[in-house]
Design a protein around this motif. Structure first.
Motif, PDB file in Angstrom:
ATOM      1  N   ILE A  58       0.787  -1.239   0.105  1.00 52.29           N
ATOM      2  CA  ILE A  58       0.193   0.161   0.011  1.00 52.29           C
ATOM      3  C   ILE A  58       0.718   1.220   0.096  1.00 52.29           C
ATOM      4  CG2 ILE A  58      -1.949  -1.078   0.987  1.00 52.29           C
ATOM      5  CD1 ILE A  58      -1.135   0.112   3.732  1.00 52.29           C
ATOM      6  N   GLY A  59       2.308   1.192  -0.356  1.00 54.68           N
ATOM      7  CA  GLY A  59       3.010   2.413  -0.308  1.00 54.68           C
ATOM      8  C   GLY A  59       3.669   2.689   1.005  1.00 54.68           C
ATOM      9  N   ALA A  60       3.446   2.073   2.147  1.00 57.11           N
ATOM     10  CA  ALA A  60       4.149   2.556   3.338  1.00 57.11           C
ATOM     11  C   ALA A  60       5.498   1.888   3.515  1.00 57.11           C
ATOM     12  CB  ALA A  60       3.438   1.765   4.485  1.00 57.11           C
ATOM     13  N   VAL A  61       6.301   2.827   3.819  1.00 57.01           N
ATOM     14  CA  VAL A  61       7.687   2.503   3.893  1.00 57.01           C
ATOM     15  C   VAL A  61       8.277   1.803   5.182  1.00 57.01           C
ATOM     16  CG1 VAL A  61      10.161   3.267   3.981  1.00 57.01           C
ATOM     17  CG2 VAL A  61       8.401   4.541   2.652  1.00 57.01           C
ATOM     18  N   THR A  62       8.591   0.549   5.208  1.00 56.74           N
ATOM     19  CA  THR A  62       8.806  -0.248   6.307  1.00 56.74           C
ATOM     20  C   THR A  62      10.145  -0.621   6.210  1.00 56.74           C
ATOM     21  OG1 THR A  62       8.380  -2.107   5.472  1.00 56.74           O
ATOM     22  CG2 THR A  62       6.446  -1.098   6.611  1.00 56.74           C
ATOM     23  N   MET A  63      10.980  -0.397   7.443  1.00 55.93           N
ATOM     24  CA  MET A  63      12.359  -0.981   7.641  1.00 55.93           C
ATOM     25  C   MET A  63      12.512  -2.012   8.984  1.00 55.93           C
ATOM     26  SD  MET A  63      14.548   2.333   5.803  1.00 55.93           S
ATOM     27  CE  MET A  63      14.390   3.464   6.928  1.00 55.93           C
ATOM     28  N   PRO A  64      12.064  -3.000   8.891  1.00 51.27           N
ATOM     29  CA  PRO A  64      12.247  -3.904  10.129  1.00 51.27           C
ATOM     30  C   PRO A  64      13.570  -4.313  10.549  1.00 51.27           C
ATOM     31  CG  PRO A  64      11.273  -5.087   8.298  1.00 51.27           C
ATOM     32  CD  PRO A  64      11.370  -3.786   7.787  1.00 51.27           C
ATOM     33  N   LEU A  65      14.569  -4.168   9.717  1.00 45.84           N
ATOM     34  CA  LEU A  65      15.917  -4.481   9.982  1.00 45.84           C
ATOM     35  C   LEU A  65      16.906  -3.373  10.024  1.00 45.84           C
ATOM     36  CD1 LEU A  65      16.135  -7.889   8.096  1.00 45.84           C
ATOM     37  CD2 LEU A  65      15.521  -7.578  10.255  1.00 45.84           C
ATOM     38  N   GLN A  66      16.184  -2.316  10.224  1.00 44.43           N
ATOM     39  CA  GLN A  66      17.012  -1.001  10.117  1.00 44.43           C
ATOM     40  C   GLN A  66      17.956  -0.791  11.483  1.00 44.43           C
ATOM     41  OE1 GLN A  66      14.655   2.599   9.860  1.00 44.43           O
ATOM     42  NE2 GLN A  66      16.317   3.884   9.946  1.00 44.43           N
ATOM     43  N   PRO A  67      19.195  -0.808  11.321  1.00 43.06           N
ATOM     44  CA  PRO A  67      19.961  -0.864  12.573  1.00 43.06           C
ATOM     45  C   PRO A  67      19.655   0.324  13.631  1.00 43.06           C
ATOM     46  CG  PRO A  67      21.265  -0.846  10.497  1.00 43.06           C
ATOM     47  CD  PRO A  67      19.906  -0.600  10.089  1.00 43.06           C
ATOM     48  N   SER A  68      19.318  -0.244  14.714  1.00 44.29           N
ATOM     49  CA  SER A  68      19.087   0.537  15.929  1.00 44.29           C
ATOM     50  C   SER A  68      19.273   0.005  17.099  1.00 44.29           C
ATOM     51  CB  SER A  68      17.233   0.669  15.757  1.00 44.29           C
ATOM     52  OG  SER A  68      16.840   1.573  16.865  1.00 44.29           O
ATOM     53  N   CYS A  69      19.527   0.722  18.148  1.00 43.10           N
ATOM     54  CA  CYS A  69      19.716   0.544  19.623  1.00 43.10           C
ATOM     55  C   CYS A  69      19.280   1.501  20.750  1.00 43.10           C
ATOM     56  CB  CYS A  69      21.243  -0.121  20.112  1.00 43.10           C
ATOM     57  SG  CYS A  69      22.264   1.087  20.137  1.00 43.10           S
ATOM     58  N   LEU A  70      18.696   1.092  21.954  1.00 44.56           N
ATOM     59  CA  LEU A  70      18.342   1.627  22.803  1.00 44.56           C
ATOM     60  C   LEU A  70      19.083   0.875  24.441  1.00 44.56           C
ATOM     61  CD1 LEU A  70      17.162   4.070  24.422  1.00 44.56           C
ATOM     62  CD2 LEU A  70      14.836   2.726  24.376  1.00 44.56           C
ATOM     63  N   VAL A  71      19.811   1.526  24.803  1.00 39.02           N
ATOM     64  CA  VAL A  71      20.267   0.824  26.247  1.00 39.02           C
ATOM     65  C   VAL A  71      20.293   1.796  27.184  1.00 39.02           C
ATOM     66  CG1 VAL A  71      22.590  -0.357  26.869  1.00 39.02           C
ATOM     67  CG2 VAL A  71      22.079  -0.264  24.642  1.00 39.02           C
ATOM     68  N   LYS A  72      19.905   1.357  28.427  1.00 40.11           N
ATOM     69  CA  LYS A  72      19.682   2.189  29.641  1.00 40.11           C
ATOM     70  C   LYS A  72      20.242   1.574  30.778  1.00 40.11           C
ATOM     71  CE  LYS A  72      15.154   0.468  30.506  1.00 40.11           C
ATOM     72  NZ  LYS A  72      13.999   0.772  30.913  1.00 40.11           N
ATOM     73  N   SER A  73      20.273   2.472  31.986  1.00 38.58           N
ATOM     74  CA  SER A  73      20.269   1.915  33.197  1.00 38.58           C
ATOM     75  C   SER A  73      21.860   1.248  33.329  1.00 38.58           C
ATOM     76  CB  SER A  73      19.581   0.618  33.773  1.00 38.58           C
ATOM     77  OG  SER A  73      18.241   1.048  33.573  1.00 38.58           O
ATOM     78  N   PHE A  74      22.997   2.072  33.086  1.00 36.18           N
ATOM     79  CA  PHE A  74      24.264   1.729  33.110  1.00 36.18           C
ATOM     80  C   PHE A  74      24.765   1.653  34.616  1.00 36.18           C
ATOM     81  CE2 PHE A  74      23.527   4.194  29.214  1.00 36.18           C
ATOM     82  CZ  PHE A  74      23.856   3.307  28.154  1.00 36.18           C
ATOM     83  N   SER A  75      25.724   0.626  34.792  1.00 37.40           N
ATOM     84  CA  SER A  75      26.602   1.025  36.077  1.00 37.40           C
ATOM     85  C   SER A  75      27.469   2.196  35.918  1.00 37.40           C
ATOM     86  CB  SER A  75      27.299  -0.393  36.081  1.00 37.40           C
ATOM     87  OG  SER A  75      26.730  -1.476  36.476  1.00 37.40           O
ATOM     88  N   ALA A  76      27.592   2.772  37.144  1.00 42.34           N
ATOM     89  CA  ALA A  76      28.246   3.983  36.803  1.00 42.34           C
ATOM     90  C   ALA A  76      29.835   3.852  36.744  1.00 42.34           C
ATOM     91  CB  ALA A  76      28.426   4.615  38.556  1.00 42.34           C
ATOM     92  N   VAL A  77      30.700   4.712  36.069  1.00 37.92           N
ATOM     93  CA  VAL A  77      31.891   4.526  35.739  1.00 37.92           C
ATOM     94  C   VAL A  77      32.670   5.979  36.118  1.00 37.92           C
ATOM     95  CG1 VAL A  77      31.604   3.186  33.862  1.00 37.92           C
ATOM     96  CG2 VAL A  77      31.787   5.908  33.433  1.00 37.92           C
ATOM     97  N   GLN A  78      33.616   5.869  36.400  1.00 39.02           N
ATOM     98  CA  GLN A  78      34.386   7.225  36.886  1.00 39.02           C
ATOM     99  C   GLN A  78      34.736   8.156  35.782  1.00 39.02           C
ATOM    100  OE1 GLN A  78      35.377   7.649  40.213  1.00 39.02           O
ATOM    101  NE2 GLN A  78      34.458   5.726  40.395  1.00 39.02           N
ATOM    102  N   ALA A  79      34.810   9.320  36.124  1.00 35.78           N
ATOM    103  CA  ALA A  79      35.088  10.400  35.025  1.00 35.78           C
ATOM    104  C   ALA A  79      36.245   9.708  34.109  1.00 35.78           C
ATOM    105  CB  ALA A  79      35.477  11.759  35.831  1.00 35.78           C
TER     106      ALA A  79
END
Length: 135
Positions: A3-24
């Motif tokens: 129907i003409g909709a653009v789909t990209m299900p394998l498009q490279p993408s990431c979301l990462v959260k809640s990291f352990s603290a690191v030093q400066a």
């Protein structure tokens, strides 16, 4: 699609959260992976490696949990700073440095988040790193 909709299900993408603290002056690694389409983010190095050349939208945020504190962060491309920012908490118990930009990457170039200065909150989901291929 049909129907003409653009789909990209394998498009490279990431979301990462809640990291352990690191030093400066260290790169942020690990975290809780929300999604990692194509497995281009490495929890061991904190690197998102571009599988193909293109324009990538990147956003990052690190939270500090101390009063009268400052957090300074950078998004780096191949070890060089692309964008940096900071937040000072004042008397508030939390401060959050937020960054976002579009970066042009060649295949195999990489992005990382670096804590330049300050102390980051350990394991808080308000700290995140996301990268998405725009095209």
């Amino acid at each position: 699609d049909s129907i003409g909709a653009v789909t990209m299900p394998l498009q490279p993408s990431c979301l990462v959260k809640s990291f352990s603290a690191v030093q400066a002056n260290n790169f942020v690694t690990g975290g809780t992976v929300v999604h990692n389409v194509g497995s281009h983010y490495s929890t061991s190095t904190g690197k998102f490696t571009a599988p193909v050349a293109g324009r990538y939208f990147v956003s990052a945020s690190l939270l500090t949990s101390a009063s009268n504190a400052r957090v300074e962060i950078a998004v780096q491309k191949n070890g060089a700073t692309v964008i940096a920012g900071d937040e000072s908490t004042g008397s508030s118990p939390y401060g959050q440095a937020n960054l976002s930009t579009v970066v042009i990457l060649a295949a195999n170039e990489y992005l990382q988040v670096k804590l330049l200065l300050g102390t980051m909150h350990n394991g808080n989901p308000a700290s995140y790193f996301s990268v998405h291929l725009l095209g």
